[in-house]
Write an enzyme that holds these catalytic residues in place. Structure first.
Site, PDB file in Angstrom:
ATOM      1  N   HIS A 311     108.517 -89.885-133.304  1.00  0.00           N
ATOM      2  CA  HIS A 311     109.544 -89.458-132.362  1.00  0.00           C
ATOM      3  C   HIS A 311     109.017 -88.261-131.588  1.00  0.00           C
ATOM      4  CE1 HIS A 311     113.407 -88.047-130.785  1.00  0.00           C
ATOM      5  NE2 HIS A 311     113.827 -89.271-131.007  1.00  0.00           N
ATOM      6  N   ASP A 368     115.522 -96.227-134.948  1.00  0.00           N
ATOM      7  CA  ASP A 368     115.468 -97.656-134.641  1.00  0.00           C
ATOM      8  C   ASP A 368     114.918 -98.509-135.769  1.00  0.00           C
ATOM      9  OD1 ASP A 368     116.442 -97.555-132.007  1.00  0.00           O
ATOM     10  OD2 ASP A 368     114.554 -96.647-131.395  1.00  0.00           O
TER      11      ASP A 368
HETATM   12  N1  ACO Z   1     102.198 -95.761-134.683  1.00  0.00           N
HETATM   13  C1  ACO Z   1     100.917 -95.314-134.759  1.00  0.00           C
HETATM   14  N2  ACO Z   1     100.488 -94.134-134.251  1.00  0.00           N
HETATM   15  C2  ACO Z   1     101.400 -93.373-133.641  1.00  0.00           C
HETATM   16  C3  ACO Z   1     102.747 -93.760-133.540  1.00  0.00           C
HETATM   17  C4  ACO Z   1     103.139 -95.000-134.090  1.00  0.00           C
HETATM   18  N3  ACO Z   1     104.412 -95.423-134.009  1.00  0.00           N
HETATM   19  N4  ACO Z   1     103.447 -92.814-132.855  1.00  0.00           N
HETATM   20  C5  ACO Z   1     102.553 -91.846-132.565  1.00  0.00           C
HETATM   21  N5  ACO Z   1     101.311 -92.183-133.029  1.00  0.00           N
HETATM   22  C6  ACO Z   1     100.095 -91.363-132.996  1.00  0.00           C
HETATM   23  C7  ACO Z   1      99.507 -91.339-131.583  1.00  0.00           C
HETATM   24  O1  ACO Z   1      98.597 -92.391-131.386  1.00  0.00           O
HETATM   25  C8  ACO Z   1      98.856 -89.982-131.573  1.00  0.00           C
HETATM   26  O2  ACO Z   1      97.670 -90.083-132.314  1.00  0.00           O
HETATM   27  P1  ACO Z   1      96.370 -89.211-131.876  1.00  0.00           P
HETATM   28  O3  ACO Z   1      96.792 -87.791-132.068  1.00  0.00           O
HETATM   29  O4  ACO Z   1      95.305 -89.668-132.806  1.00  0.00           O
HETATM   30  O5  ACO Z   1      96.103 -89.557-130.437  1.00  0.00           O
HETATM   31  C9  ACO Z   1      99.824 -89.107-132.364  1.00  0.00           C
HETATM   32  O6  ACO Z   1     100.488 -90.013-133.259  1.00  0.00           O
HETATM   33  C10 ACO Z   1     100.869 -88.385-131.516  1.00  0.00           C
HETATM   34  O7  ACO Z   1     101.533 -89.337-130.719  1.00  0.00           O
HETATM   35  P2  ACO Z   1     102.189 -89.037-129.299  1.00  0.00           P
HETATM   36  O8  ACO Z   1     102.105 -90.253-128.440  1.00  0.00           O
HETATM   37  O9  ACO Z   1     101.637 -87.765-128.736  1.00  0.00           O
HETATM   38  O10 ACO Z   1     103.680 -88.788-129.691  1.00  0.00           O
HETATM   39  P3  ACO Z   1     104.889 -88.750-128.668  1.00  0.00           P
HETATM   40  O11 ACO Z   1     105.785 -87.703-129.181  1.00  0.00           O
HETATM   41  O12 ACO Z   1     104.464 -88.649-127.257  1.00  0.00           O
HETATM   42  O13 ACO Z   1     105.534 -90.206-128.828  1.00  0.00           O
HETATM   43  C11 ACO Z   1     106.916 -91.993-129.513  1.00  0.00           C
HETATM   44  C12 ACO Z   1     106.724 -90.466-129.496  1.00  0.00           C
HETATM   45  C13 ACO Z   1     106.887 -92.549-128.062  1.00  0.00           C
HETATM   46  C14 ACO Z   1     108.309 -92.285-130.086  1.00  0.00           C
HETATM   47  C15 ACO Z   1     105.822 -92.640-130.379  1.00  0.00           C
HETATM   48  O14 ACO Z   1     105.856 -92.121-131.684  1.00  0.00           O
HETATM   49  C16 ACO Z   1     105.911 -94.156-130.390  1.00  0.00           C
HETATM   50  O15 ACO Z   1     105.379 -94.811-129.471  1.00  0.00           O
HETATM   51  N6  ACO Z   1     106.588 -94.740-131.406  1.00  0.00           N
HETATM   52  C17 ACO Z   1     106.790 -96.165-131.474  1.00  0.00           C
HETATM   53  C18 ACO Z   1     107.897 -96.593-130.495  1.00  0.00           C
HETATM   54  C19 ACO Z   1     109.287 -96.197-131.008  1.00  0.00           C
HETATM   55  O16 ACO Z   1     109.625 -96.367-132.176  1.00  0.00           O
HETATM   56  N7  ACO Z   1     110.141 -95.712-130.076  1.00  0.00           N
HETATM   57  C20 ACO Z   1     111.520 -95.316-130.413  1.00  0.00           C
HETATM   58  C21 ACO Z   1     111.681 -93.828-130.401  1.00  0.00           C
HETATM   59  S1  ACO Z   1     113.314 -93.373-130.914  1.00  0.00           S
HETATM   60  C22 ACO Z   1     114.271 -93.560-129.550  1.00  0.00           C
HETATM   61  O17 ACO Z   1     113.837 -93.542-128.429  1.00  0.00           O
HETATM   62  C23 ACO Z   1     115.732 -93.806-129.726  1.00  0.00           C
END
Ligand code: ACO
Length: 437
Positions: A311, A368
């Site tokens: 998140h 979710d």
């Molecule tokens: N699976 C695997 N790796 C992940 C995930 C994931 N779900 N989420 C983040 N990471 C990793 C990234 O690749 C990154 O790794 P790195 O540092 O090696 O490059 C690190 O964790 C940080 O990730 P960011 O993209 O910087 O995190 P951000 O805060 O921008 O993204 C997000 C948050 C979009 C929710 C992300 O975690 C994601 O895509 N999750 C899956 C989609 C999801 O479940 N969305 C619903 C969110 S809740 C809502 O909107 C109601």
């Protein structure tokens, strides 16, 4: 609103030889912010923050969340307490009015919701004109905008009529959601009933049928009630910021909410729980091989992410996920459903929470991860998941619109940008132009 949170503390900014002082504001939970409103006038500089990763767009007294500690509260009440003790109607009232309703206030609000549940019959005919495969979110967004045409008298003094407008929206959006589902099935519409609670009424409109009357299960009602409460507000997320931004141009409540619904439609925002179910189903089709998906999620060369994990704000745990997981277990037990997707989800969670990759990046199940399993157990199809999200988020959007509208210092929202296009160049007559230049 801001002046009472101003402090004597100042931050200093040095640009070249000049030092500027920036006021520091402190919120009621101790969060600090730099007030940069005078920065451009003083320095000629704007701040650059695409994606608004670190920009406070407003001061708000509706929702507090602390992503590091995993805290979420509405108007000072913890989400755990509200989900445990309240109905969605009470929480909707709390979000919009700022205080929990007394018994009389709740009765009055419920009465208004009951009276507002019907749609104007001319609006009901709209449903016949949408193609049967219309996305429910498209129907919802256009129908909510359409309310402006049917109830224009509310638009002149919106704050004086806000109770009525709120009741109309919260009640009619529920009816629109259920009708759009019935139409998509080609089934006859089931009209709202005054004698049922908010959630029971919705479930009845969704699932009652002339051939099989729907039996209301109180555990299902309780689970839906929790889900809607947990989605009630989440401060300045994409759809809420959209509602505030659109409304800041003095756009009416219905049209502003319609814009918020469109923002929520996106898979990066409200559409994620549908994606979780797709992922769990894919794992099931492959014989439950969830380890492959963990490996894919960890592979830097693979864009795949474990949906329902991580998140932008919560970096410890998502407090909503814990409550939803419990509700999920309860509702499946009550309905005597053994859903293999729930088993896969639990195994996936257990493995991921012990895996260094997820631990180091603070990746936990988000809201979710389990909600889709509950919706599936209740019988709500995947293409309605985002509509359910909208139903829950509606009081939050209304509360933010009201707060924005009521702010005497409010101004139209208008971010700046850094222009990186071509420098000024001479005009070229059409006969001398070279394609792409
Ligand atoms: N699976 C695997 N790796 C992940 C995930 C994931 N779900 N989420 C983040 N990471 C990793 C990234 O690749 C990154 O790794 P790195 O540092 O090696 O490059 C690190 O964790 C940080 O990730 P960011 O993209 O910087 O995190 P951000 O805060 O921008 O993204 C997000 C948050 C979009 C929710 C992300 O975690 C994601 O895509 N999750 C899956 C989609 C999801 O479940 N969305 C619903 C969110 S809740 C809502 O909107 C109601």
């Amino acid at each position: 609103m801001l002046s009472k949170f101003m402090t004597s503390e100042k931050a200093t900014l040095r640009i070249g030889d000049t030092v500027y002082e920036l006021p520091v504001i402190i919120g009621s939970e101790g969060e600090k912010a730099l007030d940069i409103r005078a920065l451009r006038a003083q320095t000629g500089l704007i701040t650059f923050d695409s994606g608004y990763m670190n920009t406070g767009s407003c001061a708000s007294d509706i929702t507090f969340l602390d992503g590091e500690k995993g805290i979420l509260s509405y108007r000072g009440y913890s989400i755990e307490d509200l989900a445990e003790h309240c109905s969605f109607v009470e929480v909707a009232y709390l979000l919009v009015h700022g205080s929990l309703p007394t018994l009389t206030e709740q009765e009055n609000f419920s009465e208004m919701l009951g009276r507002s549940a019907l749609l104007h019959e001319d609006m009901v005919h709209f449903f016949d004109s949408y193609p049967s495969k219309s996305p429910p979110m498209a129907i919802l967004s256009s129908m909510v905008n359409g309310l402006c045409s049917f109830y224009p008298e509310m638009l002149l003094n919106p704050l004086e009529n806000l109770d009525m407008m709120t009741a109309r929206l919260v009640s009619k959006v529920r009816t629109i959601a259920a009708f759009s589902y019935k139409k998509s099935m080609g089934h006859p519409l089931v009209y709202p009933r005054h004698d049922l609670s908010y959630c029971a009424n919705f479930l009845n409109m969704m699932f009652n049928s002339p051939v099989a009357p729907y039996e209301i299960n109180e555990d299902v009602v309780a689970a839906l009630n929790k889900l809607l409460i947990l989605h009630g507000d989440h401060e300045q997320n994409c759809s809420t910021s959209t509602v505030r931004l659109v409304g800041s141009a003095r756009v009416n409540l219905y049209a502003s909410i319609s814009a918020g619904i469109s923002a929520l439609w996106g898979p990066l925002h409200g559409g994620a729980n549908q994606a979780v179910m797709d992922m769990l189903e894919a794992i099931q089709r492959e014989g439950g091989n969830y380890k492959k998906y963990i490996d894919k999620a960890k592979d830097p060369a693979d864009p795949f992410r474990l949906v329902g994990f991580g998140h932008r704000v919560y970096k410890n745990h998502d407090p909503r996920a814990r409550i939803i997981k419990e509700a999920c277990d309860k509702v499946l037990a009550s309905l005597r459903i053994a859903d293999p997707l729930l088993d896969i989800a639990k195994e996936l969670e257990e493995v991921a929470l012990k895996d260094d990759y997820f631990v180091e990046r603070h990746l936990y199940p988000n809201v979710d991860f389990y909600s889709g399993i509950i919706y599936r157990a209740i019988g709500i199809p995947a293409n309605m998941f985002t509509v359910m999200f909208a139903l829950g988020r509606l009081p939050g959007w209304i509360a933010h619109w009201k707060e924005m509208w009521d702010d005497p210092n409010g101004r139209i929202g208008r971010p700046r940008q850094l222009y990186v296009g071509p420098k000024a160049r001479p005009f070229v007559p059409i006969e001398e132009r070279v394609a792409g230049k």
